[in-house]
Design a protein around this motif. Structure first.
Motif, PDB file in Angstrom:
ATOM      1  N   VAL A 290       0.858  -1.196   0.000  1.00  0.00           N
ATOM      2  CA  VAL A 290       0.000   0.000   0.000  1.00  0.00           C
ATOM      3  C   VAL A 290       0.889   1.239   0.000  1.00  0.00           C
ATOM      4  CG1 VAL A 290      -2.048   1.045   1.040  1.00  0.00           C
ATOM      5  CG2 VAL A 290      -1.465  -1.311   1.586  1.00  0.00           C
ATOM      6  N   GLY A 291       0.418   2.280  -0.680  1.00  0.00           N
ATOM      7  CA  GLY A 291       1.175   3.533  -0.745  1.00  0.00           C
ATOM      8  C   GLY A 291       1.590   3.798  -2.171  1.00  0.00           C
ATOM      9  N   ASN A 292       2.782   4.320  -2.343  1.00  0.00           N
ATOM     10  CA  ASN A 292       3.340   4.448  -3.691  1.00  0.00           C
ATOM     11  C   ASN A 292       4.862   4.460  -3.588  1.00  0.00           C
ATOM     12  OD1 ASN A 292       4.193   7.072  -3.072  1.00  0.00           O
ATOM     13  ND2 ASN A 292       2.349   7.989  -3.897  1.00  0.00           N
TER      14      ASN A 292
ATOM     15  N   SER B 293       6.992   6.669  -3.237  1.00  0.00           N
ATOM     16  CA  SER B 293       7.617   7.555  -2.257  1.00  0.00           C
ATOM     17  C   SER B 293       7.761   6.836  -0.923  1.00  0.00           C
ATOM     18  CB  SER B 293       6.772   8.814  -2.055  1.00  0.00           C
ATOM     19  OG  SER B 293       6.646   9.493  -3.268  1.00  0.00           O
ATOM     20  N   THR B 294       6.662   6.238  -0.495  1.00  0.00           N
ATOM     21  CA  THR B 294       6.671   5.437   0.729  1.00  0.00           C
ATOM     22  C   THR B 294       5.561   4.411   0.624  1.00  0.00           C
ATOM     23  OG1 THR B 294       7.613   7.031   2.287  1.00  0.00           O
ATOM     24  CG2 THR B 294       6.059   5.474   3.185  1.00  0.00           C
TER      25      THR B 294
ATOM     26  N   VAL C 262       3.929   0.487   2.510  1.00  0.00           N
ATOM     27  CA  VAL C 262       3.973  -0.454   3.611  1.00  0.00           C
ATOM     28  C   VAL C 262       3.696  -1.835   3.042  1.00  0.00           C
ATOM     29  CG1 VAL C 262       2.954  -1.096   5.812  1.00  0.00           C
ATOM     30  CG2 VAL C 262       3.161   1.301   5.216  1.00  0.00           C
TER      31      VAL C 262
ATOM     32  N   SER D  65      10.782   3.366   1.982  1.00  0.00           N
ATOM     33  CA  SER D  65      10.753   4.775   1.595  1.00  0.00           C
ATOM     34  C   SER D  65      11.839   5.069   0.576  1.00  0.00           C
ATOM     35  CB  SER D  65      10.972   5.679   2.808  1.00  0.00           C
ATOM     36  OG  SER D  65       9.855   5.646   3.634  1.00  0.00           O
ATOM     37  N   ASP D  66      11.537   6.056  -0.256  1.00  0.00           N
ATOM     38  CA  ASP D  66      12.486   6.511  -1.257  1.00  0.00           C
ATOM     39  C   ASP D  66      13.595   7.301  -0.556  1.00  0.00           C
ATOM     40  OD1 ASP D  66      13.841   7.901  -3.154  1.00  0.00           O
ATOM     41  OD2 ASP D  66      12.090   8.847  -4.067  1.00  0.00           O
TER      42      ASP D  66
ATOM     43  N   ALA E  59      13.970  10.963  -1.618  1.00  0.00           N
ATOM     44  CA  ALA E  59      12.917  11.853  -1.103  1.00  0.00           C
ATOM     45  C   ALA E  59      13.197  12.196   0.356  1.00  0.00           C
ATOM     46  CB  ALA E  59      11.547  11.184  -1.244  1.00  0.00           C
ATOM     47  N   VAL E  60      13.634  11.195   1.124  1.00  0.00           N
ATOM     48  CA  VAL E  60      13.915  11.424   2.541  1.00  0.00           C
ATOM     49  C   VAL E  60      15.110  12.367   2.702  1.00  0.00           C
ATOM     50  CG1 VAL E  60      14.551  10.312   4.711  1.00  0.00           C
ATOM     51  CG2 VAL E  60      12.902   9.222   3.203  1.00  0.00           C
TER      52      VAL E  60
ATOM     53  N   ASN F 231       9.702   5.605  11.153  1.00  0.00           N
ATOM     54  CA  ASN F 231       9.162   4.747  10.100  1.00  0.00           C
ATOM     55  C   ASN F 231       9.780   5.044   8.746  1.00  0.00           C
ATOM     56  OD1 ASN F 231       7.357   2.790  10.796  1.00  0.00           O
ATOM     57  ND2 ASN F 231       5.695   4.240  11.133  1.00  0.00           N
ATOM     58  N   ILE F 232       9.811   6.325   8.426  1.00  0.00           N
ATOM     59  CA  ILE F 232      10.344   6.768   7.142  1.00  0.00           C
ATOM     60  C   ILE F 232      11.828   6.439   7.066  1.00  0.00           C
ATOM     61  CG2 ILE F 232      10.926   8.860   5.877  1.00  0.00           C
ATOM     62  CD1 ILE F 232       8.139   8.588   5.535  1.00  0.00           C
TER      63      ILE F 232
ATOM     64  N   GLU G 287      10.355  16.411  -5.348  1.00  0.00           N
ATOM     65  CA  GLU G 287       9.072  15.735  -5.135  1.00  0.00           C
ATOM     66  C   GLU G 287       7.904  16.558  -5.683  1.00  0.00           C
ATOM     67  OE1 GLU G 287       9.252  12.508  -4.045  1.00  0.00           O
ATOM     68  OE2 GLU G 287      11.304  13.145  -4.399  1.00  0.00           O
TER      69      GLU G 287
ATOM     70  N   ARG H 193       1.658   8.005  -8.964  1.00  0.00           N
ATOM     71  CA  ARG H 193       0.495   8.385  -8.166  1.00  0.00           C
ATOM     72  C   ARG H 193      -0.753   8.379  -9.023  1.00  0.00           C
ATOM     73  NH1 ARG H 193       3.420  12.625  -5.734  1.00  0.00           N
ATOM     74  NH2 ARG H 193       2.679  13.959  -7.396  1.00  0.00           N
TER      75      ARG H 193
ATOM     76  N   ILE I  84       5.331  13.021   2.638  1.00  0.00           N
ATOM     77  CA  ILE I  84       6.139  12.368   1.591  1.00  0.00           C
ATOM     78  C   ILE I  84       5.271  11.975   0.397  1.00  0.00           C
ATOM     79  CG2 ILE I  84       6.044  10.022   2.522  1.00  0.00           C
ATOM     80  CD1 ILE I  84       9.132   9.928   1.951  1.00  0.00           C
ATOM     81  N   LYS I  85       3.974  12.303   0.455  1.00  0.00           N
ATOM     82  CA  LYS I  85       3.060  12.128  -0.678  1.00  0.00           C
ATOM     83  C   LYS I  85       2.841  10.668  -1.052  1.00  0.00           C
ATOM     84  CE  LYS I  85       4.825  16.448  -2.538  1.00  0.00           C
ATOM     85  NZ  LYS I  85       5.925  16.620  -1.586  1.00  0.00           N
ATOM     86  N   CYS I  86       2.758   9.814  -0.021  1.00  0.00           N
ATOM     87  CA  CYS I  86       2.625   8.379  -0.288  1.00  0.00           C
ATOM     88  C   CYS I  86       1.184   7.958  -0.504  1.00  0.00           C
ATOM     89  CB  CYS I  86       3.228   7.569   0.856  1.00  0.00           C
ATOM     90  SG  CYS I  86       2.412   7.842   2.436  1.00  0.00           S
ATOM     91  N   GLY I  87       0.228   8.752  -0.004  1.00  0.00           N
ATOM     92  CA  GLY I  87      -1.177   8.398  -0.199  1.00  0.00           C
ATOM     93  C   GLY I  87      -1.688   7.323   0.747  1.00  0.00           C
ATOM     94  N   LEU I  88      -0.921   6.974   1.767  1.00  0.00           N
ATOM     95  CA  LEU I  88      -1.401   5.948   2.700  1.00  0.00           C
ATOM     96  C   LEU I  88      -2.645   6.429   3.451  1.00  0.00           C
ATOM     97  CD1 LEU I  88       1.994   4.544   4.002  1.00  0.00           C
ATOM     98  CD2 LEU I  88       0.208   3.234   2.885  1.00  0.00           C
TER      99      LEU I  88
ATOM    100  N   ALA J 269      -5.555   5.913   1.028  1.00  0.00           N
ATOM    101  CA  ALA J 269      -5.941   4.501   0.944  1.00  0.00           C
ATOM    102  C   ALA J 269      -6.692   4.084   2.207  1.00  0.00           C
ATOM    103  CB  ALA J 269      -4.695   3.634   0.741  1.00  0.00           C
TER     104      ALA J 269
ATOM    105  N   LEU K 248      -5.567  12.711  -3.262  1.00  0.00           N
ATOM    106  CA  LEU K 248      -4.214  13.228  -3.466  1.00  0.00           C
ATOM    107  C   LEU K 248      -4.266  14.234  -4.605  1.00  0.00           C
ATOM    108  CD1 LEU K 248      -1.501  10.426  -3.248  1.00  0.00           C
ATOM    109  CD2 LEU K 248      -2.153  12.125  -1.565  1.00  0.00           C
TER     110      LEU K 248
ATOM    111  N   PRO L 180       3.062   7.641   7.712  1.00  0.00           N
ATOM    112  CA  PRO L 180       4.376   7.190   8.161  1.00  0.00           C
ATOM    113  C   PRO L 180       5.334   8.334   8.484  1.00  0.00           C
ATOM    114  CG  PRO L 180       4.267   7.068   5.784  1.00  0.00           C
ATOM    115  CD  PRO L 180       2.949   7.629   6.243  1.00  0.00           C
ATOM    116  N   SER L 181       5.011   9.537   8.011  1.00  0.00           N
ATOM    117  CA  SER L 181       6.016  10.598   8.071  1.00  0.00           C
ATOM    118  C   SER L 181       5.827  11.530   9.259  1.00  0.00           C
ATOM    119  CB  SER L 181       5.959  11.426   6.790  1.00  0.00           C
ATOM    120  OG  SER L 181       4.752  12.148   6.753  1.00  0.00           O
TER     121      SER L 181
END
Lengths: 274, 293
Positions: free
Chosen positions: A33-35, A37-38, A40, A48-49, A52-53, A66-67, A143, A153, B69-73, B76, B103, B137-138
């Motif tokens: 889940v996510g994309n 960038s980050t 899970v 995580s990317d 980006a971090v 987490n990141i 980003e 995305r 960080i634009k992950c979209g979690l 979702a 997003l 997460p961020s």
């Protein structure tokens, strides 16, 4: 059929990853889940990317644990094992720029515009500038413009005018600069080039078997890494190699192949003994 | 003829190694500045649009933009939250309703890839378990800001996503019509949104039922905006930085002993100079011979 083995494998991996992300959002699957960038994995493992971090860090953001863990996992995976494998096996932009390259070859656009007016080191400049802007504007600069995340995305959460980014990338690579985005500009590719310098998975070359047909140099998106072809039997060491395996696919002489460095030490010894 | 030949010759003269290096470096630096400035200008403009509502627990906009960080979690999690999933008769999942959070994509004209919601279309339903925030997460959605200090549990009522504002000219309650749609829709009715009853002087026998928003309670969920019956909502949620004024520190409530403490240590200042010799009233009456003709 073997001339497209890695190509098909890559497309399967790229599209499977995309589908898992898509299902993570639309069907609530917990696998991924996510994309990019980050994300899970299985609701537990963060990814995580790291680039980006890094931008977030330079921008002055507080980096959550987490990141950070996610970025370290990805950093180690590509740094130790895959190198720029992200670019050719995961990144959705690869499909677009490969399509542009295929069009170039198929219709002979390579013949009309041979001159490449730009250096491949441009990506390291872009990388550096992105960090400077991130610092001064206190915002992760790449980003906000990254066509990679825009496309990715878009595929997962809704495209909007993101299709324009797809068309721009395709036309740019087709008519402006060969391998323009992935091979010259993309700072994420530059980032992975740097950290992938000491990767274990590499392409090896056997100049004894090589007949010098140069098919590999025609398909390679980072052709400068193949400087040893038909000259010396050394592996591709440049971090700019994306481990896409196209050269291995098209080689009819078995002069190219993947190898892991760990097993290499013995094999190399054997060759020397002979 | 002679001159022309000379010119061509000098033009064709090969550049010295050091000159070539200098020009090359200058060109690279120039291009880097060009690219860097254009890029900065774009990013600066792109982050400038602040008229949007963020998910619950979001950091202040500046911190949010660098931390997200634009992950979209969160998106979702919002889509797959309890109650948003559509099941068929057999209890099999067949889809979801459109989630509140989305997003920002190209064309939305919002900072790209960051989560936001449009209250009129899809307000925040203020889930008790707040699925979106723990998914972050961020830390751009700050879990701690939503924890009730007494119960130590998540409390969506602590969210401050925005503030509802009433435009009274387009609110039909201000016309004297009986409408309390927003009040009924408010998850904190009676606290965040109350009805102020006033006499309708036009008819002389009816009451106005006027909605009043209390900014200390209102979470900015937007359920009132969604419920508003007029064509373009007369009650709508704005980011708090747009919807609220600020008094500053130089006004003190003299009737509030707590507020009084702010000026507890203050001393009055007496300035003594030439003009202090005269009383103020004399000073004012002294026209300095202005009327003496």
């Amino acid at each position: 059929m073997s001339s497209v083995k890695y190509l098909i494998l890559r497309r399967v991996v790229q599209i499977s990853i995309l589908l898992l992300y898509f299902a993570g959002n639309y069907y609530g699957w917990k696998i991924l889940v996510g994309n990019l960038s980050t994300s899970v994995v299985f609701g537990k493992i963060p990814l995580s990317d790291p680039y980006a971090v890094l931008q977030m860090f330079v921008a002055g953001a507080v980096i959550s644990s987490n990141i950070l863990i996610g970025a370290v996992i990805i950093f180690l995976f590509y740094g130790i094992l895959g190198g720029r494998a992200f670019c050719s096996w995961v990144c959705p932009v690869n499909i677009i720029t490969d399509a542009a390259n295929w069009t170039r070859r198929k219709f002979g656009f390579d013949m009309v515009a041979k001159k490449q007016p730009s250096s491949r080191n441009l990506r390291y400049w872009v990388l550096l500038i992105s960090l400077i802007i991130s610092f001064f504007l206190a915002i992760p600069a790449f980003e906000f413009i990254s066509p990679i995340s825009m496309v990715h995305r878009g595929l997962i959460f809704g495209m909007g005018f993101g299709w324009a980014a797809v068309v721009i990338l395709y036309l740019f690579d087709l008519f402006v600069l060969k391998n323009g985005w992935c091979g010259h500009i993309c700072p994420l590719g530059g980032f992975y080039s740097i950290i992938g310098k000491f990767r274990l998975l590499k392409v090896k070359h056997d100049s004894e078997a090589c007949t010098g047909c140069m098919e590999c140099k025609i398909v390679c998106p980072e052709v400068q890494v193949l400087h040893m072809i038909d000259k010396v039997s050394i592996p591709v060491t440049s971090g700019e190699c994306t481990n896409c395996g196209r050269c291995i696919d098209v080689c009819k002489d078995n002069a190219l192949g993947f190898f892991l460095k760990v097993e290499n030490n013995n094999k190399k010894g054997e060759i020397n003994n002979e | 003829m002679n001159r022309k030949q000379k010119k061509v010759k000098s033009y064709r003269q090969p550049l010295s190694e050091s000159r070539r290096g200098f020009l090359g470096t200058t060109r690279n630096i120039g291009l880097a500045i060009l690219g860097g400035l254009a890029w900065s200008a774009y990013v600066d403009e792109a982050k400038a649009n602040r008229l949007l509502l963020r998910p619950p627990g979001a950091l202040g906009e500046n911190d949010f933009l660098k931390t997200c960080i634009k992950c979209g979690l969160c998106v979702a999690a919002c889509r797959n939250r309890d109650g948003n999933i559509i099941y068929d008769e057999k209890g099999k999942r067949i889809g979801t309703k459109e989630p509140t959070l989305r997003l920002a994509k190209p064309g939305d004209n919002k900072p790209l890839g960051t989560p936001f919601f449009i209250a009129r279309e899809n307000p925040c339903f203020m889930c008790d378990d707040i699925p979106c925030v723990p998914a972050c997460p961020s830390g751009a959605l700050d879990l701690n800001s939503l924890i009730n200090k007494k119960t130590k549990k998540l409390d969506i009522n602590r969210a401050k996503m925005g503030l509802a504002v009433v435009h009274k000219e387009s609110c039909i309650a201000y016309w004297g019509l009986q409408c309390d749609a927003c009040y009924r829709a408010c998850p904190l009715l009676g606290k965040a949104l109350t009805i102020d009853m006033q006499m309708n002087k036009r008819t002389g026998k009816h009451a106005f039922l006027l909605p009043v928003v209390h900014s200390d309670i209102c979470t900015g969920c937007g359920l009132c905006e969604k419920a508003c019956v007029v064509e373009k909502a007369a009650i709508f949620v704005l980011p708090r930085e747009y919807a609220m004024g600020e008094v500053g520190t130089h006004y003190v409530k003299g009737w509030d002993s707590n507020d009084q403490q702010r000026v507890g240590g203050a001393k009055s200042i007496h300035t003594i100079d030439e003009r202090s010799k005269q009383k103020a009233v004399d000073k004012l009456n002294n026209l300095g011979g202005l009327l003496d003709e």
